[in-house]
Design a protein around this motif. Structure first.
Motif, PDB file in Angstrom:
ATOM      1  N   UNK A  23      39.741 -64.064   0.580  1.00 37.17           N
ATOM      2  CA  UNK A  23      40.314 -64.011   1.921  1.00 37.17           C
ATOM      3  C   UNK A  23      41.078 -62.710   2.085  1.00 37.17           C
ATOM      4  N   UNK A  24      41.030 -62.153   3.268  1.00 38.20           N
ATOM      5  CA  UNK A  24      41.882 -61.022   3.595  1.00 38.20           C
ATOM      6  C   UNK A  24      43.070 -61.554   4.362  1.00 38.20           C
ATOM      7  N   UNK A  25      44.262 -61.377   3.816  1.00 34.29           N
ATOM      8  CA  UNK A  25      45.463 -61.928   4.429  1.00 34.29           C
ATOM      9  C   UNK A  25      46.475 -60.816   4.669  1.00 34.29           C
ATOM     10  N   UNK A  26      47.251 -60.992   5.725  1.00 36.37           N
ATOM     11  CA  UNK A  26      48.315 -60.047   6.046  1.00 36.37           C
ATOM     12  C   UNK A  26      49.644 -60.597   5.545  1.00 36.37           C
ATOM     13  N   UNK A  27      50.369 -59.791   4.795  1.00 36.96           N
ATOM     14  CA  UNK A  27      51.726 -60.137   4.405  1.00 36.96           C
ATOM     15  C   UNK A  27      52.615 -59.835   5.612  1.00 36.96           C
ATOM     16  N   UNK A  28      53.130 -60.870   6.248  1.00 40.82           N
ATOM     17  CA  UNK A  28      53.866 -60.695   7.495  1.00 40.82           C
ATOM     18  C   UNK A  28      55.195 -59.982   7.301  1.00 40.82           C
ATOM     19  N   UNK A  29      55.697 -59.949   6.074  1.00 44.89           N
ATOM     20  CA  UNK A  29      56.973 -59.282   5.821  1.00 44.89           C
ATOM     21  C   UNK A  29      56.800 -57.782   5.645  1.00 44.89           C
ATOM     22  N   UNK A  30      55.630 -57.364   5.178  1.00 50.37           N
ATOM     23  CA  UNK A  30      55.409 -55.936   4.907  1.00 50.37           C
ATOM     24  C   UNK A  30      54.306 -55.315   5.754  1.00 50.37           C
ATOM     25  N   UNK A  81      63.458 -64.382  10.188  1.00 49.11           N
ATOM     26  CA  UNK A  81      64.880 -64.039  10.148  1.00 49.11           C
ATOM     27  C   UNK A  81      65.314 -63.491   8.801  1.00 49.11           C
ATOM     28  N   UNK A  82      64.457 -63.673   7.773  1.00 52.79           N
ATOM     29  CA  UNK A  82      64.766 -63.175   6.432  1.00 52.79           C
ATOM     30  C   UNK A  82      64.014 -61.880   6.124  1.00 52.79           C
ATOM     31  N   UNK A  83      63.353 -61.325   7.126  1.00 50.87           N
ATOM     32  CA  UNK A  83      62.602 -60.078   6.942  1.00 50.87           C
ATOM     33  C   UNK A  83      63.393 -58.913   7.530  1.00 50.87           C
ATOM     34  N   UNK A  84      63.547 -57.847   6.742  1.00 51.73           N
ATOM     35  CA  UNK A  84      64.251 -56.652   7.197  1.00 51.73           C
ATOM     36  C   UNK A  84      63.298 -55.459   7.183  1.00 51.73           C
ATOM     37  N   UNK A  85      63.292 -54.667   8.260  1.00 49.85           N
ATOM     38  CA  UNK A  85      62.405 -53.497   8.311  1.00 49.85           C
ATOM     39  C   UNK A  85      62.607 -52.591   7.104  1.00 49.85           C
ATOM     40  N   UNK A  86      61.515 -52.217   6.477  1.00 51.99           N
ATOM     41  CA  UNK A  86      61.570 -51.330   5.328  1.00 51.99           C
ATOM     42  C   UNK A  86      61.895 -52.017   4.020  1.00 51.99           C
ATOM     43  N   UNK A  87      62.361 -53.259   4.084  1.00 54.12           N
ATOM     44  CA  UNK A  87      62.723 -53.994   2.864  1.00 54.12           C
ATOM     45  C   UNK A  87      61.837 -55.203   2.629  1.00 54.12           C
ATOM     46  N   UNK A  88      61.146 -55.645   3.658  1.00 53.25           N
ATOM     47  CA  UNK A  88      60.309 -56.827   3.509  1.00 53.25           C
ATOM     48  C   UNK A  88      61.124 -58.104   3.502  1.00 53.25           C
ATOM     49  N   UNK A  89      60.657 -59.087   2.743  1.00 50.68           N
ATOM     50  CA  UNK A  89      61.306 -60.390   2.685  1.00 50.68           C
ATOM     51  C   UNK A  89      62.494 -60.343   1.727  1.00 50.68           C
TER      52      UNK A  89
END
Length: 241
Positions: A23-30, A81-89
């Motif tokens: 499967x090709x999946x997108x990591x929503x945090x990164x 809410x636990x995801x920060x830009x440039x830092x991920x999860x």
């Protein structure tokens, strides 16, 4: 076993199905695209946001560890809410706690073949062995008509059973019943788990028992449980509180 030690909680969206279960999946945090191996997922999950634990495999692949939990928009908002830009999860464990707490309290999208399974035509084995008072209540509630509510005495009996061990038993039994196609029984165990969670929170709010964070204690117990006992694989997707 070495690979399992590096399994991590992820927020994913399945973009497409490739060949041989890839499967090709997108990591929503990164925002990164990952190749994941899972031959059991139904095509209906394409485009759905999911909470899962991924385990690294040789060749840059990943594999899912345990069932996947579909997320609706509200649950996804909690997770992001636990995801920060440039830092991920950030703080994945607390993210998992918040997400699974939300799912247990408010439910999750039902996807046939993932977390929803067709009722068996023969319900004769739906109400099989009753090993404990918790099992007896669950089987009794599963027999109620769809619009019927348990009696007040039965609800009080459910609250009186509240404990960390009983809550974990209810969660594991709900997952096992759902996977066996016993949806009414699974719903009964799930409701018993919700009642126990509510009771724990109310007790904590008034200082009963001296435990200010009982659900965190249950989460820790699940995390410590050995695979032989079945808790991480069967319970965590429902509630790693």
């Amino acid at each position: 076993m070495e690979a399992l030690q590096h399994a991590s909680f992820r927020l994913l969206r399945i973009r497409s199905f490739d060949r041989d279960g890839v499967l090709l999946v997108e990591d929503l945090a990164t925002g990164k695209t990952l190749s994941t191996l899972d031959r059991d997922l139904p095509v209906a999950v394409t485009g759905i946001a999911l909470a899962a634990r991924l385990c690294p495999l040789p060749g840059g692949m990943s594999g899912t560890v345990g069932p996947l939990t579909p997320l609706d928009d509200a649950a996804l908002d909690v997770a992001m809410g636990f995801v920060q830009p440039g830092k991920g999860l950030v703080n994945p464990q607390r993210c998992a706690a918040a997400v699974y707490r939300h799912v247990v309290r408010h439910g999750a999208p039902q996807i046939l073949g993932l977390n929803s399974f067709a009722e068996t035509e023969d319900d004769s084995f739906l109400f099989e062995s009753e090993d404990s008072e918790l099992d007896s209540l669950a089987h009794a509630w599963a027999k109620l008509a769809s619009e019927a509510e348990p009696s007040s005495a039965s609800m009080n009996a459910a609250r009186s059973l509240t404990s960390a061990d009983c809550l974990i038993d209810a969660l594991v039994s709900s997952i096992a019943a759902r996977r066996g196609g016993k949806n009414r029984l699974a719903d009964a165990y799930s409701r018993l788990a919700s009642i126990q969670m509510e009771t724990m929170q109310r007790r904590a709010a008034v200082g009963f028992g001296g435990d200010s964070a009982p659900l965190d204690r249950v989460s820790a117990a699940i995390a410590r449980a050995s695979p032989e006992k079945g808790s991480p694989a069967r319970c965590a997707p429902c509630l790693t509180i």
